[in-house]
Design an enzyme around this catalytic site. Structure first.
Site, PDB file in Angstrom:
ATOM      1  CB  CYS A 123     -19.761 -10.209  13.458  1.00 12.56           C
ATOM      2  SG  CYS A 123     -20.021 -10.865  15.128  1.00 12.56           S
ATOM      3  CB  CYS A 124     -15.614 -12.745  11.263  1.00 18.55           C
ATOM      4  SG  CYS A 124     -16.784 -14.113  11.184  1.00 18.55           S
ATOM      5  CB  CYS A 206     -19.940 -17.943  16.632  1.00 20.73           C
ATOM      6  SG  CYS A 206     -18.333 -17.196  16.969  1.00 20.73           S
ATOM      7  CB  CYS A 209     -22.273 -17.834  12.180  1.00 20.55           C
ATOM      8  SG  CYS A 209     -22.624 -16.100  12.548  1.00 20.55           S
ATOM      9  CB  CYS A 232     -13.917 -16.553  10.399  1.00 21.86           C
ATOM     10  SG  CYS A 232     -12.268 -17.209  10.718  1.00 21.86           S
TER      11      CYS A 232
END
Length: 237
Positions: A123-124, A206, A209, A232
């Site tokens: 996702c990062c 975010c 997280c 990240c």
């Protein structure tokens, strides 16, 4: 020092003093904006507490500096609010809000919903690393708010760093600043800041997280809790 340090001609340098009022930060920024042309340097900002300090110092040196914010579309409302306050306080800054190639809906369709829970690294990569790579591709250098005391992974950060991930120079003016130094400057200059800092969030990313940290906790302890992940990917090769 006036020589331009680039990824291709990289060499270790130690010409920046830390025995100044800003522990070398302003002096380094003055060198950076004198050395690199406008289209060669950018400040990649998360708009956390360190960013407030850097923006204030940068504005003294380069009022129309280019700043890029990685808008993952998953930030806290408080983060977007502090950006609006910064835009009002420092109107000449060129703040770019860069979004990923995939919307959240497109990401869910391809990778499944809530990718940040199952594979936060992926996702990062999609929502932060690749957008920053796009922003940095034409740049010789970028500025970051890393501080040595933030975590063990950042303890060896220098003023100038050869960034193998993005193949340019990463400039870190605040390496010698403590958390107390950051807040002394914010209060002295009456700078806006993310209100989550008042509620136990030293490091803010975010919202899925990021959690609050107890007293005395590592400043990165609230990021990706339980995953073993502390970065990240922007600052790791």
């Amino acid at each position: 020092m006036t020589e331009k340090i680039t990824y291709k001609n990289w060499k270790e340098v130690s010409h920046f003093p830390m025995e100044t009022k800003t522990k070398g930060a302003k002096e380094l920024l003055e060198w950076a904006y004198h050395t690199y042309r406008d289209n060669e340097i950018v400040y990649a900002s998360s708009f956390g507490a360190e960013a407030m300090v850097l923006i204030d110092l940068i504005y003294e040196v380069k009022p129309d500096a280019h700043i890029v914010f990685l808008d993952t579309e998953l930030h806290f409302p408080e983060t977007y609010e502090v950006i609006r306050k910064i835009e009002a306080r420092f109107p000449n800054l060129q703040i770019e809000k860069r979004k990923p190639a995939l919307t959240l809906e497109e990401q869910a369709a391809i990778h499944g919903t809530a990718l940040w829970k199952r594979d936060p690294g992926r996702c990062c990569q999609i929502r932060k690393v690749e957008p920053l790579r796009e922003a940095l591709t034409p740049k010789e250098a970028w500025i970051s708010g890393l501080r040595r005391e933030q975590s063990p992974t950042r303890a060896q950060t220098n003023f100038l760093n050869r960034d193998d991930k993005f193949q340019n120079i990463k400039i870190c003016p605040l390496i010698h600043w403590s958390w107390e130094d950051v807040w002394m400057h914010i209060r002295k200059q009456d700078l806006p800041y993310n209100e989550l800092h008042d509620h136990g969030y030293p490091s803010i990313g975010c919202f899925p997280c990021t959690q609050a940290v107890g007293d005395g906790g590592d400043s990165r302890a609230g990021r990706w809790v339980g995953s073993g992940k502390t970065e990240c990917g922007l600052h790791t090769n």
